[in-house]
Design an enzyme around this catalytic site. Structure first.
Site, PDB file in Angstrom:
ATOM      1  N   CYS A   1      -6.303  35.071   8.891  1.00 36.67           N
ATOM      2  CA  CYS A   1      -5.700  33.820   8.454  1.00 36.67           C
ATOM      3  C   CYS A   1      -6.700  32.842   7.859  1.00 36.67           C
ATOM      4  O   CYS A   1      -6.320  31.767   7.396  1.00 36.67           O
ATOM      5  CB  CYS A   1      -4.958  33.176   9.615  1.00 36.67           C
ATOM      6  SG  CYS A   1      -3.795  34.308  10.402  1.00 36.67           S
TER       7      CYS A   1
ATOM      8  N   HIS B   1      -5.098  23.815  11.074  1.00 41.83           N
ATOM      9  CA  HIS B   1      -4.582  25.187  11.092  1.00 41.83           C
ATOM     10  C   HIS B   1      -3.210  25.181  11.753  1.00 41.83           C
ATOM     11  O   HIS B   1      -2.278  25.803  11.252  1.00 41.83           O
ATOM     12  CB  HIS B   1      -5.561  26.095  11.833  1.00 41.83           C
ATOM     13  CG  HIS B   1      -5.241  27.552  11.721  1.00 41.83           C
ATOM     14  ND1 HIS B   1      -5.101  28.183  10.506  1.00 41.83           N
ATOM     15  CD2 HIS B   1      -5.033  28.499  12.681  1.00 41.83           C
ATOM     16  CE1 HIS B   1      -4.824  29.470  10.713  1.00 41.83           C
ATOM     17  NE2 HIS B   1      -4.769  29.678  12.015  1.00 41.83           N
TER      18      HIS B   1
ATOM     19  N   GLU C   1      -7.526  23.681  18.905  1.00 42.77           N
ATOM     20  CA  GLU C   1      -7.927  23.036  17.661  1.00 42.77           C
ATOM     21  C   GLU C   1      -8.042  21.522  17.854  1.00 42.77           C
ATOM     22  O   GLU C   1      -8.939  20.884  17.286  1.00 42.77           O
ATOM     23  CB  GLU C   1      -6.950  23.355  16.527  1.00 42.77           C
ATOM     24  CG  GLU C   1      -7.435  22.839  15.176  1.00 42.77           C
ATOM     25  CD  GLU C   1      -6.522  23.189  14.017  1.00 42.77           C
ATOM     26  OE1 GLU C   1      -6.911  22.913  12.862  1.00 42.77           O
ATOM     27  OE2 GLU C   1      -5.412  23.715  14.252  1.00 42.77           O
TER      28      GLU C   1
ATOM     29  N   LYS D   1       2.223  23.904   8.242  1.00 45.25           N
ATOM     30  CA  LYS D   1       2.918  25.125   8.675  1.00 45.25           C
ATOM     31  C   LYS D   1       4.249  24.781   9.335  1.00 45.25           C
ATOM     32  O   LYS D   1       5.088  25.663   9.537  1.00 45.25           O
ATOM     33  CB  LYS D   1       2.036  25.935   9.633  1.00 45.25           C
ATOM     34  CG  LYS D   1       0.837  26.595   8.968  1.00 45.25           C
ATOM     35  CD  LYS D   1       0.041  27.426   9.967  1.00 45.25           C
ATOM     36  CE  LYS D   1      -1.158  28.112   9.316  1.00 45.25           C
ATOM     37  NZ  LYS D   1      -2.223  27.153   8.925  1.00 45.25           N
TER      38      LYS D   1
ATOM     39  N   HIS E   1       3.601  30.223   8.672  1.00 41.35           N
ATOM     40  CA  HIS E   1       2.208  30.685   8.593  1.00 41.35           C
ATOM     41  C   HIS E   1       2.108  31.767   7.527  1.00 41.35           C
ATOM     42  O   HIS E   1       2.620  32.866   7.693  1.00 41.35           O
ATOM     43  CB  HIS E   1       1.767  31.222   9.949  1.00 41.35           C
ATOM     44  CG  HIS E   1       0.287  31.424  10.065  1.00 41.35           C
ATOM     45  ND1 HIS E   1      -0.566  31.336   8.985  1.00 41.35           N
ATOM     46  CD2 HIS E   1      -0.496  31.707  11.143  1.00 41.35           C
ATOM     47  CE1 HIS E   1      -1.800  31.559   9.389  1.00 41.35           C
ATOM     48  NE2 HIS E   1      -1.793  31.777  10.689  1.00 41.35           N
TER      49      HIS E   1
ATOM     50  N   PHE F   1      -7.798  35.593  13.302  1.00 37.74           N
ATOM     51  CA  PHE F   1      -8.043  36.603  14.330  1.00 37.74           C
ATOM     52  C   PHE F   1      -9.432  37.200  14.114  1.00 37.74           C
ATOM     53  O   PHE F   1      -9.823  37.491  12.984  1.00 37.74           O
ATOM     54  CB  PHE F   1      -7.008  37.726  14.250  1.00 37.74           C
ATOM     55  CG  PHE F   1      -5.650  37.371  14.811  1.00 37.74           C
ATOM     56  CD1 PHE F   1      -5.409  36.178  15.446  1.00 37.74           C
ATOM     57  CD2 PHE F   1      -4.598  38.281  14.702  1.00 37.74           C
ATOM     58  CE1 PHE F   1      -4.160  35.870  15.964  1.00 37.74           C
ATOM     59  CE2 PHE F   1      -3.340  37.993  15.221  1.00 37.74           C
ATOM     60  CZ  PHE F   1      -3.121  36.779  15.843  1.00 37.74           C
TER      61      PHE F   1
END
Length: 409
Positions: free
Chosen positions: A162, A301, A312, A333, A338, A397
């Site tokens: 991502c 994010h 975050e 998002k 996403h 990830f």
């Protein structure tokens, strides 16, 4: 070192084709979530996705070429065409070996893989398309883009889940800043709304199981239970500042800093201490020559997973200190879902438009405050503000962190 600016953008998203439609829906706080209707989901835990339903590839690409591209590549080529057109130049005045294409995708042609494997199982190896491999591999997006526009400079794909698009943009920025390129077409693309991908993400408990589109992607809300799979692409035309000014280009924003770090912690979870993510933000600010107090907005994010949003938030506080409580933070998002490897590109475009127009994008769908998420998440709708500098975060990830620092020009 040279300055780098954004002079063209293109977007394929669940909330609009093209920057204008997308941006109007961002300002209006409209999301693109719906019940999945492309295949039977009765045996899946996931029922809602952020689909791009009104994309017709032949509006952008010749029919014979469409057959050679996976959906993610079609998105990438279409968004790139928009960005070049929007820039107002074909860059033929530059040495083609100094115009690059650096584009990201987290998964690439997973839809092609699924389709061709089904053919292989049911009809045998002779039925597998000769275009199978080039349609599937992630690097075909920058490859196809370069072929269409004749850009022969650095041509590569970033694959960091991502964070793929933010890394692509950051690396393109660095190549122009350091003098290796004069311009670059960059961004990210993804098309992973297929049953296999949804099953995999759902079984790791990363996706929202909500069947209510209005309560599926709810970043920073205490009731968040996972992200909503989206698809699409974002493309940005970057060029050296003096070249852009000389040709009278419209400048959306300047990319002034880029930070990239690794958590070295876990295959899927971000590190709970937020240190590495905070370092990415700090590095981006340092390169841009700004202080935490100078940051007016952060496009987070903000995936709507329980751990990401809390961790975050911790990282933002570490990076900005007390200034974090005076900084607007939102997750777009909450509208686009996403977009995986395309997320950073679309969010960078939204951040640039926010700076240019002085409007803070909202976090929509928020209802229930979470004591672990205690910043200003712009939950009351889009807000006018004087904006000079912003950060855009992407986390992937594998512990990949990438932050861009943008300035208003």
């Amino acid at each position: 070192m040279r300055r780098v600016v954004i002079t063209g953008v293109g977007a394929i998203t669940p909330i609009g084709i093209g920057k204008d439609e997308m941006w109007e829906n961002v300002k209006a706080g409209k999301h693109g979530f719906c019940t999945i209707d492309r295949f039977d989901t009765s045996d899946l835990k996931v029922k809602v996705a952020a689909q791009v339903n009104n994309f017709e590839p032949t509006d952008f690409i010749e029919k014979k070429e469409v057959r050679k591209m996976g959906r993610f590549c079609q998105f990438a080529v279409a968004a790139a065409d928009m960005a070049v057109k929007d820039s107002g130049s074909d860059f033929k005045d530059l040495d083609p070996f100094r115009v690059g294409v650096i584009f990201g995708s987290g998964i690439g042609g997973i839809d092609t893989l699924c389709e061709e494997y089904d053919k292989f199982k049911t009809a045998g190896p002779r039925r597998v398309s000769p275009f199978f491999v080039p349609m599937m591999i992630s690097n075909m997006a920058p490859g196809m883009i370069s072929m269409r526009h004749g850009f022969q400079g650095a041509n590569l794909a970033t694959v960091t889940a991502c964070a793929s698009a933010n890394h692509a943009i950051g690396e393109a920025f660095r190549q122009i800043k350091a003098g290796y390129l004069d311009a670059a077409l960059t961004g990210g693309s993804e098309a992973a709304i297929v049953k296999l991908a949804l099953a995999g993400f759902a079984n790791m408990k990363a996706l929202s199981s909500s069947e209510d589109p209005d309560r599926a992607s709810i970043p920073f809300d205490k009731e968040r239970d996972g992200f909503v799979m989206g698809e699409g692409a974002g493309a940005l035309m970057l060029e050296e500042y003096e070249h852009a000014v000389a040709r009278g280009a419209t400048i959306y924003a300047e990319i002034a800093g880029y930070g990239a770090t690794g958590d070295a912690y876990h295959i899927t979870s971000p590190a709970p201490d937020g240190i590495a993510a905070s370092k990415a933000m700090q590095f981006a600010m340092e390169e841009a020559g700004v202080n935490p107090e100078d940051i007016d907005y952060i496009n987070a994010h903000g995936t709507s997973t329980p751990i990401n949003d809390a961790f975050e938030t911790t990282a933002i506080k570490l990076a900005l200190g007390e200034a974090a409580y005076k900084t607007a933070v939102s997750s777009t998002k909450s509208m686009t879902g996403h977009l995986l490897g395309a997320a950073g590109a679309v969010e960078a475009i939204i951040t640039a438009l926010a700076l240019k127009e002085g409007i803070l994008p909202p976090t929509v769908g928020f209802k229930v405050p979470d004591e672990e998420c205690d910043l200003d998440y712009v939950t009351d709708g889009a807000r006018k503000a004087e904006l000079k500098a912003a950060l855009s975060n992407s986390l992937g990830f594998g512990g990949h962190n990438a932050t861009l620092c943008l300035k208003r020009v």
